[in-house]
Scaffold this motif. Structure first.
Motif, PDB file in Angstrom:
ATOM      1  N   ASN A 274      -8.184   8.718  -0.987  1.00  0.00           N
ATOM      2  CA  ASN A 274      -7.766   9.928  -1.680  1.00  0.00           C
ATOM      3  C   ASN A 274      -6.343   9.882  -2.196  1.00  0.00           C
ATOM      4  O   ASN A 274      -6.030  10.478  -3.207  1.00  0.00           O
ATOM      5  CB  ASN A 274      -7.906  11.133  -0.742  1.00  0.00           C
ATOM      6  CG  ASN A 274      -9.345  11.380  -0.407  1.00  0.00           C
ATOM      7  OD1 ASN A 274     -10.206  11.134  -1.248  1.00  0.00           O
ATOM      8  ND2 ASN A 274      -9.617  11.837   0.790  1.00  0.00           N
ATOM      9  N   ASN A 275      -5.462   9.221  -1.493  1.00  0.00           N
ATOM     10  CA  ASN A 275      -4.083   9.254  -1.975  1.00  0.00           C
ATOM     11  C   ASN A 275      -3.354   7.933  -1.791  1.00  0.00           C
ATOM     12  O   ASN A 275      -2.143   7.895  -1.708  1.00  0.00           O
ATOM     13  CB  ASN A 275      -3.310  10.391  -1.304  1.00  0.00           C
ATOM     14  CG  ASN A 275      -3.072  10.127   0.153  1.00  0.00           C
ATOM     15  OD1 ASN A 275      -3.857   9.429   0.786  1.00  0.00           O
ATOM     16  ND2 ASN A 275      -1.993  10.641   0.690  1.00  0.00           N
ATOM     17  N   HIS A 276      -4.120   6.853  -1.713  1.00  0.00           N
ATOM     18  CA  HIS A 276      -3.467   5.565  -1.567  1.00  0.00           C
ATOM     19  C   HIS A 276      -3.549   4.754  -2.849  1.00  0.00           C
ATOM     20  O   HIS A 276      -4.534   4.811  -3.567  1.00  0.00           O
ATOM     21  CB  HIS A 276      -4.095   4.770  -0.425  1.00  0.00           C
ATOM     22  CG  HIS A 276      -3.762   5.318   0.914  1.00  0.00           C
ATOM     23  ND1 HIS A 276      -4.663   6.017   1.676  1.00  0.00           N
ATOM     24  CD2 HIS A 276      -2.600   5.314   1.614  1.00  0.00           C
ATOM     25  CE1 HIS A 276      -4.083   6.395   2.793  1.00  0.00           C
ATOM     26  NE2 HIS A 276      -2.829   5.983   2.776  1.00  0.00           N
TER      27      HIS A 276
ATOM     28  N   LEU B 117     -15.233   5.472   1.768  1.00  0.00           N
ATOM     29  CA  LEU B 117     -14.292   6.261   2.560  1.00  0.00           C
ATOM     30  C   LEU B 117     -13.117   5.475   3.128  1.00  0.00           C
ATOM     31  O   LEU B 117     -12.052   6.028   3.337  1.00  0.00           O
ATOM     32  CB  LEU B 117     -15.034   6.945   3.710  1.00  0.00           C
ATOM     33  CG  LEU B 117     -15.938   8.090   3.267  1.00  0.00           C
ATOM     34  CD1 LEU B 117     -16.747   8.597   4.425  1.00  0.00           C
ATOM     35  CD2 LEU B 117     -15.129   9.219   2.658  1.00  0.00           C
TER      36      LEU B 117
ATOM     37  N   ALA C  93       1.399   5.482  -0.393  1.00  0.00           N
ATOM     38  CA  ALA C  93       0.758   6.786  -0.363  1.00  0.00           C
ATOM     39  C   ALA C  93       1.479   7.633  -1.391  1.00  0.00           C
ATOM     40  O   ALA C  93       2.707   7.687  -1.419  1.00  0.00           O
ATOM     41  CB  ALA C  93       0.878   7.415   1.015  1.00  0.00           C
TER      42      ALA C  93
ATOM     43  N   LEU D  80       0.848  -1.179   0.000  1.00  0.00           N
ATOM     44  CA  LEU D  80       0.000   0.000   0.000  1.00  0.00           C
ATOM     45  C   LEU D  80       0.885   1.231   0.000  1.00  0.00           C
ATOM     46  O   LEU D  80       1.713   1.413   0.886  1.00  0.00           O
ATOM     47  CB  LEU D  80      -0.910  -0.008   1.213  1.00  0.00           C
ATOM     48  CG  LEU D  80      -2.255   0.580   0.843  1.00  0.00           C
ATOM     49  CD1 LEU D  80      -3.115  -0.494   0.232  1.00  0.00           C
ATOM     50  CD2 LEU D  80      -2.920   1.184   2.020  1.00  0.00           C
TER      51      LEU D  80
ATOM     52  N   LEU E  79     -18.608   2.948   4.191  1.00  0.00           N
ATOM     53  CA  LEU E  79     -17.348   2.261   4.453  1.00  0.00           C
ATOM     54  C   LEU E  79     -16.587   2.031   3.153  1.00  0.00           C
ATOM     55  O   LEU E  79     -15.377   2.222   3.083  1.00  0.00           O
ATOM     56  CB  LEU E  79     -17.592   0.901   5.115  1.00  0.00           C
ATOM     57  CG  LEU E  79     -17.966   0.907   6.581  1.00  0.00           C
ATOM     58  CD1 LEU E  79     -18.088  -0.508   7.090  1.00  0.00           C
ATOM     59  CD2 LEU E  79     -16.921   1.659   7.382  1.00  0.00           C
TER      60      LEU E  79
ATOM     61  N   VAL F  68     -10.097   2.586   3.711  1.00  0.00           N
ATOM     62  CA  VAL F  68      -9.018   2.006   2.900  1.00  0.00           C
ATOM     63  C   VAL F  68      -8.698   0.603   3.395  1.00  0.00           C
ATOM     64  O   VAL F  68      -9.168   0.166   4.434  1.00  0.00           O
ATOM     65  CB  VAL F  68      -7.739   2.865   2.976  1.00  0.00           C
ATOM     66  CG1 VAL F  68      -7.894   4.091   2.137  1.00  0.00           C
ATOM     67  CG2 VAL F  68      -7.383   3.182   4.396  1.00  0.00           C
ATOM     68  N   GLY F  69      -7.873  -0.067   2.632  1.00  0.00           N
ATOM     69  CA  GLY F  69      -7.365  -1.376   3.042  1.00  0.00           C
ATOM     70  C   GLY F  69      -8.450  -2.427   3.067  1.00  0.00           C
ATOM     71  O   GLY F  69      -9.345  -2.462   2.231  1.00  0.00           O
TER      72      GLY F  69
END
Lengths: 341, 611
Positions: free
Chosen positions: B99-101, B505, B59, B57, B502, B507-508
């Protein structure tokens, strides 16, 4: 059992048998308040939450050994001590065939060295060693995202419920119960010293959905029973709410049991066979949350809703009228009864 | 119970069941077609935590610390895709998260080189071209691009000949120069031929002195393989660079960086306008806008390059170490608005414009988390998940049979239909949308077993309520359904809301969980409406239910109801054993046999007595 359970349902439905959930709200409030205080204060007395490696950053190795093989943690300790002098690894044995080693964040060369040392130590192929690296800001990132998700969901859900039930008071009562569930679940986690991992956070976020789901079903019945056409002239508002809760009690028990069964089975398989991990962490949070959710719908949300409404002028006047009538009825009964005796 | 009055309910029940069958057959058909005609599979694809592999993952951030925008993130994914593909990894999944991953999922273990390549910063640079040659055996496919002023002055158009020449002479130039340069450049540390760079380093980036024999030797042996991708991406700005174009067809020796990409403020693809007039030539070009500093520097560079011999009149746009375009300078461009023309299609012009625009901002990637899962662990987890699911399902089945007797079989059948639908949908999404089932996703499905069974309970309890109110079985099923549907829709709506929030919004792992939770919630509504309710409607007409069979789960007697139908009145139930409790119960029974109105009246009277 089923027969008697159905009959129990019958009795609750007709009001023949009634548990006074709404009337004894002070008792439930007190119980909940005590639970909440324990949930908030307890974990801090215990030294705060135990955060998983995902939140603190670091490296984690998981060695997968065959069923019959030895899983002595000392082997891992020795392997790490040889390759990383001065490191203080956390070693735990998980499930039936996993050994987990957590260290500070390692670079690629160190990672390789430890992987090889562990594979050699346990006599397994290097492919059987799973490696995870978690950067120091990852935890902050997911926490931030989870909090944003939480806030957005609560705002949206509050709005949706207020629109669906056409009263913000139901929405407020449901939210109170929701916070109640979240705090208690988090408290149990902290008190028991379970590790807070992203998977546990998934569990927490799912409780949001479940807690409200449960509340919506009961509130739907309350709305039905207190709608102008249905509201019987013999019941005060609180009594009507209480009857609705009683009428849905069998359903509440059944749905909670049915929701708990699969979660319990994940918990059992996850913790028993696989050791810690995604499955166990999600199901543990859910298990506590579903129990709390079932309790709060009946003992917190419904009484709180009745509590919020009885102060309203219209309802107050109606309630007083019914109580006056009732008093009159008692008087006339007494008058009737007196000559007979 | 006239036949005409029940027919519509039965008809609509049959319609619903046929509709459901059509959905299932349709999905199965689509997937079957996919399996034979396309790349569909019969099982949902598994995420790495279940099949083993590496999940990284990242960023993405701009090098000045600012967060990237959505378009830049897409560009970043594109850059990462090229890097990972360059390393020869097949079936890597690169997706954006939040947003940025960016999540990079690679089957199997990842070697260090790939890992480092993935983490390298990406930046767009401009470098002058020293040499250009075909890479390997493949014939260079000359792109024939050229740069000119945006307003398209004198040199527009007829440069095709020049371009061809540039391509053809490239190989000659390489050998020719390597023979000439050392002699001409004898002053600069000629003894030290082993050095890649001249000593002292020339101050002018265009200085031919950069081309040392060692460099030329390296260039001659340079091939465009994946191995050098990392090296070129991390090349020093102030040194020459040997690299290839994106296709691996051409290789270049480029001068040091003369301009960095951040001077580009915009790049768009557009149709070339006819010189000095209106209308377009029908050819595509990429128009670039530079800021003031960029305009000045680019003006100087273009003045220097314009009119030189190929390939020295070319200027390379280098993204992530690879040449994305090396057009010929066809004019002096002083206004900072060059346009690249060549054999563009609409799409290729758009790609280049995006690369220039979004690649202009240097991006770096930091590893947020990395996970290597061995395939045995993955298989173990999958097995554990399936086992947990089966046990959970079994427990729910046993409990439903226990609580609802014969009606429990309807729960089981409904769960089976839900399972089939969920499986087909997951397989379908995995084929069409690249969905992959993760461990958290499996957890979502198992949790959903309980939620799905919930809806049946809500429905069954509502039917029981209706029976208790004295309705006949058919009316109870209809009335119960009306009330239950509203409740089911409301509560499933809340659940779906949670899943969507969920999914969008978080991540992972959370995404996979939210996806299956949302999907199964929708499946739940479908199954209840298209299977459970229609089946219940039909079942209610069988003898078992209309006759009030004892273990049907809806036995009116057991529910303390009175059948109010026209045909028959049920005998009051009198307790066979004469315990006091039972007597009290039969009294309650009698009370309940009153009509609702009567009961209410009795209640209002009775309430007073009790209090």
């Amino acid at each position: 059992m089923a027969r008697s359970f159905a009959e129990f349902g019958n009795a609750l439905y007709t009001g023949e048998k009634s548990i006074d959930f709404v009337g004894r709200r002070k008792l439930w409030y007190t119980i909940s308040a005590v639970l909440l205080i324990i949930a908030v204060v307890g974990p801090f007395l215990r030294g705060g939450f135990q955060l998983g490696i995902e939140f603190t950053g670091g490296s984690q190795f998981q060695v997968h050994v065959a069923n019959s093989q030895d899983r002595d943690p000392d082997v891992a300790a020795k392997a790490v001590a040889e390759t990383l002098p001065g490191s203080a690894p956390r070693i735990s044995v998980l499930g039936q065939n996993e050994v987990r080693v957590q260290t500070e964040a390692l670079d690629d060369a160190q990672n390789k060295a430890v992987t090889e040392a562990l594979a050699k130590g346990y006599g397994v192929d290097a492919d059987e060693v799973t490696y995870s690296f978690i950067g120091p800001v990852w935890g902050q990132d997911i926490t931030k995202q989870a909090i944003i998700a939480l806030v957005v969901f609560i705002l949206l859900a509050a709005l949706v419920m207020a629109i669906y039930f056409r009263t913000w008071k139901m929405s407020l009562a449901a939210m109170l119960a929701l916070f109640h569930d979240l705090i208690i679940t988090a408290g149990v986690y902290g008190l028991a010293g379970f590790e807070v991992t992203p998977a546990a956070m998934i569990g927490f976020l799912t409780i949001l959905g479940y807690s409200l789901y449960d509340t919506v079903v009961v509130f739907d019945k309350i709305r039905e029973n207190t709608s102008p056409g249905e509201l019987s002239d013999s019941r005060t508002y609180s009594e009507a709410v209480n009857l609705a809760v009683n009428q849905t009690l069998v359903r509440s028990i059944n749905t909670s049991v049915v929701a708990l069964l699969p979660v319990a089975s994940i918990l059992f398989v996850g913790a028993g066979l696989l050791g810690a991990g995604t499955l166990r962490d999600i199901s543990l949070a859910l298990f506590i949350g579903i129990l709390a959710g079932a309790y709060s719908t009946i003992f917190v949300a419904s009484p709180a809703y009745a509590h919020l409404r009885v102060g309203e002028r219209e309802i107050k006047e109606r309630d007083e009228r019914i109580l006056r009538q009732r008093a009159k009825q008692v008087e006339s009964d007494l008058v009737e009864a007196a000559p007979a005796s | 119970m006239a036949k005409s009055s029940v027919a519509p309910a039965v008809r609509s029940a049959r319609r619903s069941l046929i509709f459901l069958l059509a959905i299932i057959v349709g999905l199965t058909g689509l997937i079957t077609l996919g399996v034979f005609r396309s790349d569909a599979t019969w099982t949902p694809k598994l995420a790495l935590d279940l099949q083993g592999g590496t999940q990284i993952l990242l960023a993405a951030n701009q090098n000045d610390g600012k967060a990237v925008t959505g378009e830049q993130l897409d560009q970043a994914v594109e850059i990462l895709r090229q890097r990972v593909n360059a390393s020869g990894v097949s079936e890597a999944e690169i997706t954006t998260q939040g947003n940025n991953h960016i999540s990079v999922a690679i089957p199997g273990k990842v070697d260090d080189a790939t890992l480092q390549r993935i983490q390298a910063s990406a930046a767009l640079d401009f470098r002058g071209v020293f040499l250009e040659a075909a890479a390997g055996a493949a014939q260079p496919e000359d792109t024939g691009e050229s740069v000119e002023g945006a307003d398209g002055d004198a040199a527009a158009g007829d440069n095709a000949a020049d371009e061809a020449a540039a391509g053809d002479t490239a190989a000659d130039a390489a050998t020719g120069d390597s023979a000439d340069e050392p002699a001409a450049d004898g002053t600069a540390s000629d003894a030290d031929t082993g050095d890649l760079y001249p000593d002292p380093l020339p101050s002018d980036p265009a200085d031919q002195a950069w081309l040392t024999p060692a460099l030329l030797e390296e260039f001659a042996s340079f091939t465009c393989t994946s191995d050098n991708a990392l090296e070129v991406a991390n090349a020093a700005d102030d040194k020459p660079l040997i690299t290839c174009d994106e296709t691996g067809m051409l290789k270049y020796v480029l001068g040091p960086v003369e301009l960095s990409g951040d001077v580009i403020t915009d790049a768009v693809s557009q149709q070339q306008s006819i010189q000095g007039g209106t209308g377009t030539t029908g050819r595509w070009e990429v128009a670039i806008t530079m800021n003031k500093e960029g305009s000045q520097k680019f003006g100087k560079v273009s003045t220097r390059l314009y009119g030189k011999q190929p390939p020295l009149n070319q200027f390379a746009f280098v993204l992530d170490g690879k040449v994305i375009s090396a057009p010929t300078m066809n004019a002096q461009i002083l206004d900072g608005r060059p346009a690249i023309s060549g054999n563009f299609t609409k799409e290729s012009a758009q790609v280049l414009a995006d690369q220039l625009k979004f690649g202009a901002l240097p991006m770096s990637f930091t590893v947020q988390s990395q996970e290597d899962i061995s395939s045995t662990l993955g298989a173990n987890q999958l097995l554990g998940g399936l086992l947990a699911g089966l046990i959970g399902l079994g427990l729910v089945v046993v409990y439903s049979l226990f609580q609802y007797r014969l009606l429990g079989t309807l729960t089981i059948a409904s769960l089976a239909v839900a399972a089939i639908l969920t499986y087909l949908l997951l397989t379908f999404f995995s084929w069409r949308q690249g969905y992959r089932l993760s461990l958290a996703g499996v957890a979502g499905i198992i949790v959903a077993i309980g939620f799905t069974a919930d809806s049946f309970i809500v429905y069954f309890e509502r039917i029981r309520d209706q029976l208790r109110d004295g309705f006949g079985i058919n009316a109870a099923v209809e009335g119960g359904w009306k009330r239950a549907l509203r409740t089911i829709l409301a509560s499933d709506g809340v659940n779906l809301l949670a899943a969507v929030v969920l999914f969008v919004l978080a991540v992972g792992n959370v995404k996979g969980f939210a996806f299956t939770l949302g999907l199964t919630t929708i499946v739940d509504v479908l199954v209840v409406a298209l299977f459970t309710h229609p089946m219940m409607t039909l079942l209610a007409r069988t003898r078992v239910y209309s006759g009030g069979y004892k273990f049907s789960g809806l036995d009116p007697r057991q529910l303390g109801a009175v059948y109010q139908g026209r045909a028959k009145f049920r005998e009051p139930v009198v307790a066979s054993k004469g315990s006091g409790k039972k007597v009290a119960k039969s009294r309650g029974e009698a009370e309940r046999r009153q009509t609702i109105a009567e009961r209410k009246a009795a209640e209002s009277a009775g309430a007073g007595k009790e209090s």
